[in-house]
Design a protein around this motif. Structure first.
Motif, PDB file in Angstrom:
ATOM      1  N   GLY A  26       0.773  -1.234   0.000  1.00 34.03           N
ATOM      2  CA  GLY A  26       0.000   0.000   0.000  1.00 34.03           C
ATOM      3  C   GLY A  26       0.801   1.278   0.000  1.00 34.03           C
ATOM      4  O   GLY A  26       0.235   2.354   0.158  1.00 34.03           O
ATOM      5  N   THR A  27       2.121   1.203  -0.195  1.00 32.65           N
ATOM      6  CA  THR A  27       2.944   2.408  -0.241  1.00 32.65           C
ATOM      7  C   THR A  27       2.937   3.002  -1.653  1.00 32.65           C
ATOM      8  O   THR A  27       3.154   2.280  -2.631  1.00 32.65           O
ATOM      9  N   LEU A  28       2.696   4.292  -1.743  1.00 27.07           N
ATOM     10  CA  LEU A  28       2.762   4.977  -3.020  1.00 27.07           C
ATOM     11  C   LEU A  28       4.224   5.141  -3.415  1.00 27.07           C
ATOM     12  O   LEU A  28       4.982   5.862  -2.765  1.00 27.07           O
ATOM     13  N   LEU A  29       4.645   4.468  -4.488  1.00 26.70           N
ATOM     14  CA  LEU A  29       6.047   4.435  -4.879  1.00 26.70           C
ATOM     15  C   LEU A  29       6.416   5.509  -5.889  1.00 26.70           C
ATOM     16  O   LEU A  29       7.479   6.113  -5.799  1.00 26.70           O
ATOM     17  N   ALA A  30       5.563   5.727  -6.878  1.00 29.67           N
ATOM     18  CA  ALA A  30       5.926   6.647  -7.948  1.00 29.67           C
ATOM     19  C   ALA A  30       4.690   7.103  -8.691  1.00 29.67           C
ATOM     20  O   ALA A  30       3.645   6.442  -8.657  1.00 29.67           O
ATOM     21  N   THR A  31       4.807   8.242  -9.343  1.00 31.78           N
ATOM     22  CA  THR A  31       3.769   8.725 -10.248  1.00 31.78           C
ATOM     23  C   THR A  31       4.451   9.256 -11.498  1.00 31.78           C
ATOM     24  O   THR A  31       5.606   9.678 -11.457  1.00 31.78           O
ATOM     25  N   TRP A  32       3.737   9.209 -12.618  1.00 35.78           N
ATOM     26  CA  TRP A  32       4.245   9.848 -13.820  1.00 35.78           C
ATOM     27  C   TRP A  32       3.079  10.255 -14.717  1.00 35.78           C
ATOM     28  O   TRP A  32       1.971   9.791 -14.565  1.00 35.78           O
ATOM     29  N   GLY A  33       3.398  11.147 -15.632  1.00 36.69           N
ATOM     30  CA  GLY A  33       2.401  11.671 -16.559  1.00 36.69           C
ATOM     31  C   GLY A  33       2.048  13.108 -16.250  1.00 36.69           C
ATOM     32  O   GLY A  33       2.225  13.598 -15.131  1.00 36.69           O
ATOM     33  N   ALA A  34       1.570  13.807 -17.250  1.00 38.71           N
ATOM     34  CA  ALA A  34       1.064  15.166 -17.135  1.00 38.71           C
ATOM     35  C   ALA A  34       0.188  15.404 -18.345  1.00 38.71           C
ATOM     36  O   ALA A  34       0.384  14.782 -19.403  1.00 38.71           O
ATOM     37  N   LYS A  35      -0.791  16.265 -18.221  1.00 39.19           N
ATOM     38  CA  LYS A  35      -1.729  16.476 -19.321  1.00 39.19           C
ATOM     39  C   LYS A  35      -1.014  17.096 -20.520  1.00 39.19           C
ATOM     40  O   LYS A  35      -0.297  18.090 -20.394  1.00 39.19           O
ATOM     41  N   GLY A  36      -1.200  16.498 -21.682  1.00 36.83           N
ATOM     42  CA  GLY A  36      -0.585  16.992 -22.897  1.00 36.83           C
ATOM     43  C   GLY A  36      -0.526  15.914 -23.950  1.00 36.83           C
ATOM     44  O   GLY A  36      -1.007  14.794 -23.745  1.00 36.83           O
ATOM     45  N   ALA A  37       0.077  16.246 -25.097  1.00 34.09           N
ATOM     46  CA  ALA A  37       0.160  15.317 -26.221  1.00 34.09           C
ATOM     47  C   ALA A  37       1.597  14.919 -26.538  1.00 34.09           C
ATOM     48  O   ALA A  37       1.847  14.228 -27.522  1.00 34.09           O
ATOM     49  N   GLY A  38       2.555  15.348 -25.715  1.00 33.75           N
ATOM     50  CA  GLY A  38       3.946  15.021 -25.957  1.00 33.75           C
ATOM     51  C   GLY A  38       4.283  13.612 -25.497  1.00 33.75           C
ATOM     52  O   GLY A  38       3.458  12.903 -24.897  1.00 33.75           O
ATOM     53  N   LEU A  39       5.501  13.185 -25.772  1.00 36.65           N
ATOM     54  CA  LEU A  39       5.951  11.877 -25.340  1.00 36.65           C
ATOM     55  C   LEU A  39       5.923  11.790 -23.822  1.00 36.65           C
ATOM     56  O   LEU A  39       6.481  12.640 -23.131  1.00 36.65           O
ATOM     57  N   GLY A  40       5.272  10.753 -23.300  1.00 42.42           N
ATOM     58  CA  GLY A  40       5.165  10.584 -21.855  1.00 42.42           C
ATOM     59  C   GLY A  40       4.034  11.362 -21.224  1.00 42.42           C
ATOM     60  O   GLY A  40       3.716  11.151 -20.052  1.00 42.42           O
ATOM     61  N   GLN A  41       3.419  12.280 -21.968  1.00 41.62           N
ATOM     62  CA  GLN A  41       2.253  13.001 -21.468  1.00 41.62           C
ATOM     63  C   GLN A  41       0.991  12.226 -21.810  1.00 41.62           C
ATOM     64  O   GLN A  41       0.986  11.369 -22.703  1.00 41.62           O
ATOM     65  N   LEU A  42      -0.081  12.532 -21.098  1.00 39.54           N
ATOM     66  CA  LEU A  42      -1.336  11.801 -21.249  1.00 39.54           C
ATOM     67  C   LEU A  42      -2.501  12.779 -21.255  1.00 39.54           C
ATOM     68  O   LEU A  42      -2.411  13.876 -20.714  1.00 39.54           O
ATOM     69  N   ASP A  43      -3.593  12.346 -21.860  1.00 38.44           N
ATOM     70  CA  ASP A  43      -4.815  13.143 -21.864  1.00 38.44           C
ATOM     71  C   ASP A  43      -5.982  12.222 -21.550  1.00 38.44           C
ATOM     72  O   ASP A  43      -6.419  11.443 -22.381  1.00 38.44           O
ATOM     73  N   SER A  44      -6.436  12.248 -20.298  1.00 34.63           N
ATOM     74  CA  SER A  44      -7.554  11.424 -19.833  1.00 34.63           C
ATOM     75  C   SER A  44      -7.322   9.931 -20.072  1.00 34.63           C
ATOM     76  O   SER A  44      -8.115   9.252 -20.720  1.00 34.63           O
ATOM     77  N   PRO A  45      -6.224   9.369 -19.544  1.00 29.29           N
ATOM     78  CA  PRO A  45      -5.988   7.933 -19.695  1.00 29.29           C
ATOM     79  C   PRO A  45      -7.060   7.130 -18.969  1.00 29.29           C
ATOM     80  O   PRO A  45      -7.607   7.582 -17.963  1.00 29.29           O
ATOM     81  N   VAL A  46      -7.351   5.936 -19.485  1.00 26.00           N
ATOM     82  CA  VAL A  46      -8.453   5.133 -18.939  1.00 26.00           C
ATOM     83  C   VAL A  46      -7.982   3.758 -18.463  1.00 26.00           C
ATOM     84  O   VAL A  46      -8.264   3.344 -17.353  1.00 26.00           O
TER      85      VAL A  46
END
Length: 356
Positions: A147-167
């Motif tokens: 249950g430990t939060l280890l990492a997060t990634w992504g940010a809103k956008g269309a660039g490499l590694g960015q995401l827009d409303s991932p499901v």
């Protein structure tokens, strides 16, 4: 023992210690401290879910669950936001046995409460590390087996590694993480800690064969074959390199047709299970897209807020599906239900558990 096929929307990667991870794209992965609060609950959690046969509108005072995943020992994981109106509410992750006993629940806070709203996908790796998708923040959250939060990634956008409303999210045998980047009409793959690896599809190209139109559910089989459910009522099968092998579907309630398919799972024999949300049913297909079986009402005419399977034994708003090694399916139902139903390989209802 045989291992269950993890999926996702259903189903990940090697569990790594807390550390920073660089990204080659505009978004970056970061290790996060232990802000989760695990609580062991020994008692079984059963009881009626909040559904009825009448039309219903989900209350904003309680949360919603969509994705579901199984680990190699058939532990069941779901992620949901407990309340849309409580600003202190974080993401809740439940771990259950294959018989429905609630084994643990974790609330992720400290940077998560206002951010991780309406999680839609969850997947689990061989070490029971979890990946949770948040379309509201366009981020992926990695959580340890405790249950430990280890990492997060992504940010809103269309660039490499960015995401827009991932499901949706899934993982292959190499530990690569697959994400349906819905708003960008593409699939992105990442390393275990968020380094971008590949992109399939283009944001403004929804008409050519092999392109995506609002991809939602995703699953990966043992051979690396990728399965994607588009919300435009299409299902696609892709090679490990992203080449389209099969695509089928149209809007409707006949075999091979869909109304808002959002959850996918594939069994050890290559049969595909699709959670056909607005048709309130599960459909199964062969590896080449041939329709095999289906269970549920198949009647989507009454719309979003009339759960066809409200009395139990039938899927009601199925949003996620996962399979165990015996071929039993575990169906997550959102909106008015917020429950898990377990079905036999033939579609017979075996059990029902309320999520909250």
């Amino acid at each position: 023992m045989k291992q269950a096929m993890p999926c996702v929307v259903l189903g990940l990667v090697l569990l790594l210690p807390n550390s920073s991870a660089g990204m080659r794209g505009k978004a970056h992965a970061s290790a996060v401290g232990a802000h989760a609060h695990p609580t062991r609950l020994p008692a079984a959690a059963t009881g009626a879910a909040r559904v009825s046969s009448a039309r219903c509108v989900p209350s904003m005072d309680y949360g919603d669950a969509n994705g579901i995943a199984l680990d190699a020992y058939a532990h069941v994981y779901v992620a949901y936001v407990a309340s849309y109106t409580d600003a202190r509410s974080g993401i809740e992750i439940q771990k259950r046995s294959r018989t429905g006993t609630l084994l643990a629940t974790w609330t992720l806070r400290g940077g998560v409460p206002a951010h991780l709203r309406h999680p839609t996908g969850i997947a689990v790796d061989a070490q029971a590390a979890l990946y949770v998708v948040s379309p509201a923040t366009s981020r992926i959250y990695k959580v340890s087996a405790t249950g430990t939060l280890l990492a997060t990634w992504g940010a809103k956008g269309a660039g490499l590694g960015q995401l827009d409303s991932p499901v949706g999210v899934a993982v292959d045998g190499r530990g690569h993480v697959y994400v349906t980047d819905r708003g960008n009409n593409r699939i992105q793959t990442f390393s275990a800690m968020g380094t971008p690896l590949a992109v399939w599809g283009k944001k403004h190209d929804r008409t050519h064969p092999g392109q995506f139109a609002l991809p939602a559910g995703i699953a990966v089989d043992a051979h690396g074959t990728v399965y994607v459910a588009d919300e435009n009522s299409t299902t696609l099968i892709l090679s490990p390199e992203g080449k389209t092998l099969h695509a089928w579907g149209s809007k409707g309630d006949q075999p091979g047709q869909f109304r808002h398919p959002v959850g996918l799972a594939v069994d050890l024999r290559g049969r595909l299970y699709v959670a056909d949300k607005l048709n309130a049913r599960i459909q199964t297909f062969s590896a080449d897209g041939t329709a095999l079986t289906r269970w549920g009402t198949g009647d989507g005419a009454t719309g979003w807020f009339a759960p066809q399977g409200a009395q139990g034994g039938q899927p009601a708003f199925p949003t996620g599906i996962a399979l165990d090694s015996d071929g039993n399916s575990y169906v997550m139902e959102g909106w008015c239900s917020s429950r898990i139903q377990k079905f036999s390989p033939a579609g017979t209802s075996l059990a029902t558990w309320a999520v909250q």
